[in-house]
Every structure is written in structure tokens, then in C-alpha cells.
Design a protein around this motif. Structure first.
Motif, mmCIF file in Angstrom:
data_model
loop_
_atom_site.group_PDB
_atom_site.id
_atom_site.type_symbol
_atom_site.label_atom_id
_atom_site.label_comp_id
_atom_site.label_asym_id
_atom_site.label_seq_id
_atom_site.Cartn_x
_atom_site.Cartn_y
_atom_site.Cartn_z
ATOM 1 N N ILE A 135 0.834 -1.199 0.000
ATOM 2 C CA ILE A 135 0.000 0.000 0.000
ATOM 3 C C ILE A 135 0.877 1.261 0.000
ATOM 4 C CG2 ILE A 135 -0.242 0.066 2.527
ATOM 5 C CD1 ILE A 135 -3.153 0.841 2.124
ATOM 6 N N GLN A 136 2.179 1.059 -0.166
ATOM 7 C CA GLN A 136 3.169 2.136 -0.234
ATOM 8 C C GLN A 136 3.346 2.899 1.056
ATOM 9 O OE1 GLN A 136 3.415 4.467 -3.673
ATOM 10 N NE2 GLN A 136 3.044 2.744 -5.031
ATOM 11 N N VAL A 137 3.224 2.165 2.157
ATOM 12 C CA VAL A 137 3.539 2.787 3.434
ATOM 13 C C VAL A 137 5.017 2.536 3.694
ATOM 14 C CG1 VAL A 137 3.116 2.686 5.923
ATOM 15 C CG2 VAL A 137 1.212 2.609 4.355
ATOM 16 N N GLU A 148 6.123 10.565 4.355
ATOM 17 C CA GLU A 148 5.645 11.303 3.174
ATOM 18 C C GLU A 148 4.776 10.426 2.286
ATOM 19 O OE1 GLU A 148 8.691 11.138 4.525
ATOM 20 O OE2 GLU A 148 10.055 12.501 3.504
ATOM 21 N N ALA A 149 5.131 9.156 2.189
ATOM 22 C CA ALA A 149 4.343 8.242 1.353
ATOM 23 C C ALA A 149 2.942 8.037 1.937
ATOM 24 C CB ALA A 149 5.060 6.907 1.207
ATOM 25 N N ILE A 150 2.844 8.043 3.276
ATOM 26 C CA ILE A 150 1.523 7.899 3.905
ATOM 27 C C ILE A 150 0.691 9.143 3.621
ATOM 28 C CG2 ILE A 150 0.280 7.587 6.087
ATOM 29 C CD1 ILE A 150 2.668 6.077 7.166
ATOM 30 N N ILE A 151 1.312 10.314 3.722
ATOM 31 C CA ILE A 151 0.604 11.560 3.423
ATOM 32 C C ILE A 151 0.196 11.569 1.943
ATOM 33 C CG2 ILE A 151 0.795 14.091 3.371
ATOM 34 C CD1 ILE A 151 3.068 13.617 5.590
ATOM 35 N N ASN A 152 1.092 11.069 1.124
ATOM 36 C CA ASN A 152 0.848 10.978 -0.311
ATOM 37 C C ASN A 152 -0.427 10.172 -0.606
ATOM 38 O OD1 ASN A 152 1.515 11.256 -3.093
ATOM 39 N ND2 ASN A 152 2.515 9.262 -3.099
ATOM 40 N N LEU A 153 -0.640 9.119 0.176
ATOM 41 C CA LEU A 153 -1.842 8.296 -0.004
ATOM 42 C C LEU A 153 -3.110 9.144 0.110
ATOM 43 C CD1 LEU A 153 -1.213 5.061 2.115
ATOM 44 C CD2 LEU A 153 -1.510 5.209 -0.365
ATOM 45 N N THR A 193 -3.797 12.100 -0.722
ATOM 46 C CA THR A 193 -4.167 12.985 -1.834
ATOM 47 C C THR A 193 -4.396 12.207 -3.135
ATOM 48 O OG1 THR A 193 -1.851 13.340 -2.457
ATOM 49 C CG2 THR A 193 -2.798 14.888 -0.873
ATOM 50 N N MET A 194 -4.085 10.911 -3.125
ATOM 51 C CA MET A 194 -4.142 10.125 -4.355
ATOM 52 C C MET A 194 -5.559 9.809 -4.809
ATOM 53 S SD MET A 194 -1.240 9.951 -5.549
ATOM 54 C CE MET A 194 -1.608 8.837 -6.883
ATOM 55 N N GLU A 195 -6.385 9.362 -3.865
ATOM 56 C CA GLU A 195 -7.750 9.034 -4.257
ATOM 57 C C GLU A 195 -8.735 9.469 -3.197
ATOM 58 O OE1 GLU A 195 -8.066 4.784 -4.803
ATOM 59 O OE2 GLU A 195 -6.499 4.451 -3.333
ATOM 60 N N PHE A 253 3.424 18.203 -4.083
ATOM 61 C CA PHE A 253 3.896 17.794 -2.744
ATOM 62 C C PHE A 253 5.178 16.965 -2.793
ATOM 63 C CE2 PHE A 253 -0.808 18.208 -1.878
ATOM 64 C CZ PHE A 253 -0.704 19.376 -1.133
ATOM 65 N N ASP A 254 5.496 16.468 -3.972
ATOM 66 C CA ASP A 254 6.752 15.703 -4.098
ATOM 67 C C ASP A 254 7.957 16.542 -3.660
ATOM 68 O OD1 ASP A 254 5.338 13.574 -4.988
ATOM 69 O OD2 ASP A 254 5.958 13.708 -7.091
ATOM 70 N N LYS A 255 7.800 17.863 -3.806
ATOM 71 C CA LYS A 255 8.879 18.771 -3.391
ATOM 72 C C LYS A 255 9.118 18.716 -1.889
ATOM 73 C CE LYS A 255 7.699 22.166 -6.913
ATOM 74 N NZ LYS A 255 6.640 23.182 -7.110
ATOM 75 N N CYS A 256 8.120 18.248 -1.160
ATOM 76 C CA CYS A 256 8.217 18.266 0.306
ATOM 77 C C CYS A 256 8.913 17.040 0.876
ATOM 78 C CB CYS A 256 6.817 18.382 0.920
ATOM 79 S SG CYS A 256 5.952 19.883 0.435
ATOM 80 N N ASN A 257 9.256 16.095 0.022
ATOM 81 C CA ASN A 257 9.921 14.890 0.535
ATOM 82 C C ASN A 257 11.192 15.240 1.303
ATOM 83 O OD1 ASN A 257 8.076 13.138 -0.455
ATOM 84 N ND2 ASN A 257 9.233 12.569 -2.285
ATOM 85 N N GLY A 258 11.350 14.596 2.444
ATOM 86 C CA GLY A 258 12.560 14.817 3.240
ATOM 87 C C GLY A 258 13.737 14.076 2.627
HETATM 88 C C1 LIG Z 1 2.754 9.369 -4.499
HETATM 89 O O1 LIG Z 1 2.103 8.283 -5.101
HETATM 90 C C2 LIG Z 1 2.252 8.215 -6.500
HETATM 91 C C3 LIG Z 1 1.436 7.036 -6.987
HETATM 92 O O2 LIG Z 1 1.672 5.881 -6.295
HETATM 93 C C4 LIG Z 1 3.713 8.085 -6.860
HETATM 94 O O3 LIG Z 1 3.876 8.087 -8.263
HETATM 95 C C5 LIG Z 1 4.489 9.250 -6.252
HETATM 96 O O4 LIG Z 1 5.864 9.081 -6.475
HETATM 97 C C6 LIG Z 1 4.240 9.296 -4.754
HETATM 98 N N1 LIG Z 1 4.893 10.440 -4.149
HETATM 99 C C7 LIG Z 1 5.556 10.328 -3.007
HETATM 100 C C8 LIG Z 1 6.079 11.595 -2.472
HETATM 101 O O5 LIG Z 1 5.724 9.275 -2.409
#
Ligand SMILES: *[C@@H]1O[C@H](CO)[C@@H](O)[C@H](O)[C@H]1NC(C)=O
Length: 262
Positions: free
Chosen positions: A49-51, A55-60, A62-64, A134-139
């Protein structure tokens, strides 16, 4: 008469042994003998689930839309719970367990009925539209594992300010507050150190909630007091029982003694 009394003594003594004996503990002991959790299984479930970091959890989020997201997250957490029920967690803090906590907070913030969920949903279309920003916010990679708490807190501050600024620019001040609250809740639940929340900025209610842990909003102190009270109750009941039994035994022993000497 003497025989009968001896029998009663024996009976009471065995009863006493049964009550205070090891029969119940053996059950508890068996439960404790779980094998350690298989880290790989957990990692795969989290990766599915990309945890993989905060940042990846926050990313979830906004995805859907909230509804399909919550379905996915709750299914994933169910599988994780199933595994954790049968194994012994590693010595904490453990990165994977911290990430599971973060996923649980995501669930609590967005998937249980609350004012926050409403607010988040109200701004979702904007969050979604600008999600790649938000990708810019990655640590920096693995920042949560840094050995220097100051480095961690500085990174944390940078990340939360970044989310706030980007959301503010594209979706407005109110949306920025909402996003920042989510970011802070998730990162706080994952970090094992405490950063100065005032410096990062959050609402006090959220800080309290987090201190109490994911089990509820009761303050830590209240919960500890509750526990202590429970323990006292159990202890006094056990002591009463024990005293009662000892008196009985004493009585029988005394009676026997009198019989023997007379
Ligand atoms: C957010 O999720 C999308 C789709 O899974 C992925 O392409 C992107 O790289 C992710 N961004 C981060 C910051 O993890």
C-alpha cells in the motif's frame, strides 16, 4: 472425629493451593510463547500500500477519494492485525511498527467520522489536483532514522512547512491548515522522539490526542489512574479471599491441635 478434621484440613489446604497455584499462569505463559513476527511479511504488506515513509503515507491521502482510500487502508490494516495477533513484536521502537502507527492515524483522521474528515473532504479536489507539487516536500531519504534528534526535528519542520506553503499557494489558507494538521498527526505518530510542537505549530487538541495514543482521547494520566484503580480492586479482592482461607485453615489447625493435646 480427628480423622474427619484432618480430612477437612487437607481439603482446605489443597483448595488453597489450587487458588494460588500455577494452573492459571500456565495458560498465560503459553500465550507468551509466540514466535517473533516475520519482518518480511510485514514489510511486504506495508509496501503493497506504499507505506514506506511518512511522506508516502501523506501521499496516499491525496491520491484518491476518501472512500476508496479507506477501503484500501482498512483492508491492509486488517491483514496486518491478523499477522500481529499470532506473533511477538520486535523490540520497540521498530521502524515498521512506527509506520503501522502512521497508517493507523491516517485511518483515524480520514476514515472515522469527524469534523476533520469533513474539512479534508471539502478540500480534497484541490489537494488531488496539485498532488504532484507535494513531491517537493519529501525529506532527505531515511530522515526518520537519523540518530540526531535535532536533525530529525529540523527535517520535520521543513516538511510540515512545505506542505503548508504549497497547499496555501494552491488551495488557500484554510486548506493549508487542514493539510498541516494531517501531516503533523502522521509524522508525530511515527517519530519516537518528541519535537517541539509549538515550533512546528499544531492545534493543542491534536497534541493531546496524540499523547493519549491511538486508543482514545483520554489523557495518559487518567488512563494510568484507571489502571492503578483496577489493580487495587483486584488486589484487595484477592487479599480478602486469601485472608478468609487462612482463617479457615488456622481454625482447623487449632481445633486439631486442641484435639491432639487433650
Ligand atoms: C505518491 O504516489 C504516486 C502514486 O503511487 C507516486 O507516483 C508518487 O511518487 C508518490 N509520491 C511520493 C512523495 O511518495
Amino acid at each position: 472425629m480427628r480423622k474427619k478434621l484432618l480430612l477437612i484440613t487437607f481439603y482446605i489446604l489443597s483448595w488453597n493451593a489450587l487458588v494460588t497455584g500455577s494452573k492459571f499462569y500456565s495458560k498465560i505463559f503459553k500465550k507468551k510463547q509466540k514466535k517473533p513476527c516475520d519482518e518480511e511479511t510485514l514489510v511486504n504488506l506495508l509496501a503493497e500500500i506504499q507505506v514506506i515513509n511518512p511522506e508516502a503515507i501523506i501521499n496516499l491521502s491525496t491520491m484518491e477519494e476518501v472512500k476508496p482510500l479507506c477501503k484500501k487502508v482498512s483492508e491492509n490494516l486488517e491483514k496486518i492485525e491478523e499477522i500481529l495477533a499470532d506473533c511477538k513484536p520486535p523490540h520497540q521502537p521498530d521502524l515498521y511498527f512506527q509506520l503501522i502507527k502512521g497508517e493507523e492515524i491516517l485511518y483515524r483522521k480520514l476514515c472515522t467520522e469527524s469534523a476533520f474528515k469533513q474539512q479534508f473532504q471539502g478540500h480534497f479536489s484541490c489537494f488531488h489536483k496539485f498532488r504532484s507539487e507535494f513531491d517537493k516536500c519529501n525529506g532527505t531519504p531515511d530522515w526518520i532514522e537519523n540518530s540526531d534528534p535535532e536533525v530529525i526535528c529540523a527535517e520535520y519542520k521543513k516538511i510540515s512547512n512545505c506542505y503548508y506553503e504549497i497547499t496555501g499557494t494552491h488551495c488557500g489558507q484554510e486548506a493549508a491548515e487542514v493539510m498541516k494538521e494531517l501531516v503533523i498527526s502522521i509524522i508525530n505518530s511515527i517519530l519516537t522522539i518528541k519535537c517541539d510542537i509549538n515550533e512546528i505549530g499544531t492545534n493543542p487538541e491534536d497534541a493531546l490526542e496524540l499523547e493519549a495514543g491511538p486508543e482514545g482521547k483520554k489523557s495518559l494520566k487518567t488512563k494510568l489512574l484507571d489502571k492503578l484503580k483496577d489493580k487495587k480492586d483486584i488486589k484487595s479482592r484477592a487479599e480478602q479471599k486469601k485472608n478468609y482461607i487462612s482463617y479457615e485453615v488456622l481454625l482447623v489447625v487449632l481445633t486439631n491441635f486442641i484435639h491432639y493435646t487433650m
